[in-house]
Design an enzyme around this catalytic site. Structure first.
Site, PDB file in Angstrom:
ATOM      1  N   LYS A 155      -7.070  -8.457  -0.993  1.00  0.00           N
ATOM      2  CA  LYS A 155      -5.626  -8.292  -0.790  1.00  0.00           C
ATOM      3  C   LYS A 155      -4.996  -7.703  -2.045  1.00  0.00           C
ATOM      4  O   LYS A 155      -4.060  -8.249  -2.621  1.00  0.00           O
ATOM      5  CB  LYS A 155      -4.992  -9.640  -0.421  1.00  0.00           C
ATOM      6  N   ASP A 205      -1.783  -6.294   8.997  1.00  0.00           N
ATOM      7  CA  ASP A 205      -1.785  -5.257   7.970  1.00  0.00           C
ATOM      8  C   ASP A 205      -0.916  -4.070   8.403  1.00  0.00           C
ATOM      9  O   ASP A 205      -0.073  -3.593   7.647  1.00  0.00           O
ATOM     10  CB  ASP A 205      -3.221  -4.795   7.715  1.00  0.00           C
ATOM     11  N   GLU A 254       2.771  -2.988   6.675  1.00  0.00           N
ATOM     12  CA  GLU A 254       3.051  -1.689   6.045  1.00  0.00           C
ATOM     13  C   GLU A 254       4.115  -0.896   6.802  1.00  0.00           C
ATOM     14  O   GLU A 254       4.877  -0.161   6.204  1.00  0.00           O
ATOM     15  CB  GLU A 254       1.765  -0.875   5.816  1.00  0.00           C
TER      16      GLU A 254
HETATM   17 MG    MG Z   1      -2.201  -4.071   3.703  1.00  0.00          MG
END
Ligand code: MG
Ligand code: NDP
Length: 331
Positions: free
Chosen positions: A131, A191, A195
């Site tokens: 991460k 994820d 973003e």
């Molecule tokens: Mg990410």
């Protein structure tokens, strides 16, 4: 709350006598490979001939081989190529050499979760995803620490895939920072959502909207830049160190009152509704399909959008101002 795994929960012995083939030597590749080597693991790097990362791998004392040869040699084949090039390389250079009993491994779940890559049933499929960016994965390891990692198991014919994932995570320093078990679906969807809605998409759109509001009202663009872009870092650093409460203790009471009463008006119900829609498009595969097709079509629309953003006033004003702020490592 999630279960955390630390050094004592992972055993490098599980990798003893096994070779790790890392495919790619970019952001994550250089960091993970060097950490694995320093942890005493047997690593080989697979790269295309003549690319720029070949030289940097050699400079770090490795002798890269072709992607085919690395896959043949590796018991664990960890793919660290850009997600959008993985499918083509996998089909031509990796899949033909993935024999029964090997482990195929990733640092992001996109291609497995969206079935762009469908590995043979007799190989283990795992994920170990730091991460943090590669340079931090390396620099923390060198200091004796480690960046937290996510691990996941997609396929487990050996019955020991999770131990492999934990051992790999330990090899790159992840269990020093803490490892959380997840699934390919959860890692990929959170994820992408992060973003799109917050980290890259959400915050850029928020900054642009704030900047435009001030400039359209007749204020000087330089002031709008400082208020809506430059100072974001100060606030984010406070979040990073101590969460929302720490930021609110550090700013003035006026700022805190404005935050509590006006913030929810900016990110109102309609914004939250749109966020849900964005999440649904991730979950049902609509976004993935669009992105895969964009790449297949040569990325024309993507490049157009990129160029349009580079021409924005906030980018021009920012460039000028940053030249005089010598403590900023100008990019
Ligand atoms: Mg990410
Ligand atoms: P990079 O873009 O840094 O990968 C570059 C490497 O891929 C180089 O070795 C390059 O070789 C090789 N490469 C690029 N194109 C090709 C191609 N067409 N054929 C063969 N090799 C190619 O990738 P990242 O390290 O950013 O990402 C790797 C994985 O890690 C991804 O799955 C990503 O989602 C994940 N990840 C990335 C993070 C990050 O910090 N960037 C964080 C967490 C996960 P060459 O020098 O020859 O061009």
């Amino acid at each position: 709350m999630a279960t955390m795994y630390y050094d004592k929960d992972a055993d490098l012995e599980h990798m003893k006598g096994k070779k790790v083939a890392v495919i790619g030597y970019g952001n994550q590749g250089h960091a993970q490979t060097q950490n694995l080597r320093d942890s005493g693991l047997d690593v080989v790097i697979g790269l295309r001939q003549g690319g720029p990362s070949h030289e940097s791998a050699q400079a770090h004392g490795f002798e890269p081989v072709s992607i085919e040869d690395a896959t043949k040699a590796g018991d664990i084949v960890h793919i660290l190529l850009p997600d959008e090039v993985q499918v083509g390389v996998y089909e031509k250079q990796i899949a033909p050499h993935l024999k029964k009993g090997k482990t195929l491994s990733f640092s992001h779940g996109f291609n497995i979760h969206f079935k762009e890559i469908v590995p043979p049933e007799d190989v283990d499929v795992i994920m170990v995803a730091p991460k943090g960016p590669g340079n931090l994965v390396r620099s923390e390891y060198v200091k004796g620490g480690g960046v937290p990692c996510l691990i996941a198991v997609h396929q487990n014919p050996s019955g020991t895939a999770k131990y492999t994932a934990l051992a790999y995570a330990k090899g790159i320093g992840g269990t020093r920072g803490g490892v959380i078990e997840t699934t390919f679906a959860e890692e990929t969807e959170t994820d992408l959502f992060g973003e799109q809605a917050v980290l890259c998409g959400g915050i850029s759109a928020l900054i642009k909207a704030g900047f435009d509001t001030l400039v359209e009202a007749g204020y000087q663009p330089e002031l709008a830049y400082f208020e809506c872009m430059h100072e974001v870092k100060l606030i984010v650093d406070l979040f990073y160190e101590g969460g929302l409460s720490h930021m609110r203790r550090a700013v003035s009471n006026t700022a805190e009152y404005g935050d509590l009463t006006r913030g929810p008006r900016v990110i109102d119900k309609s914004v939250r509704k749109e966020m849900k829609k964005i999440l649904e498009e991730i979950q049902d595969g609509k976004f993935a399909k669009e992105w895969v097709e964009e790449n297949k079509a040569g990325g024309e629309n993507f490049n157009y959008l990129r160029r349009k953003e580079e021409d924005l006033l906030i980018e021009k004003v920012g460039k000028e101002l940053r030249q005089k702020m010598h403590w900023i490592d100008a990019k």
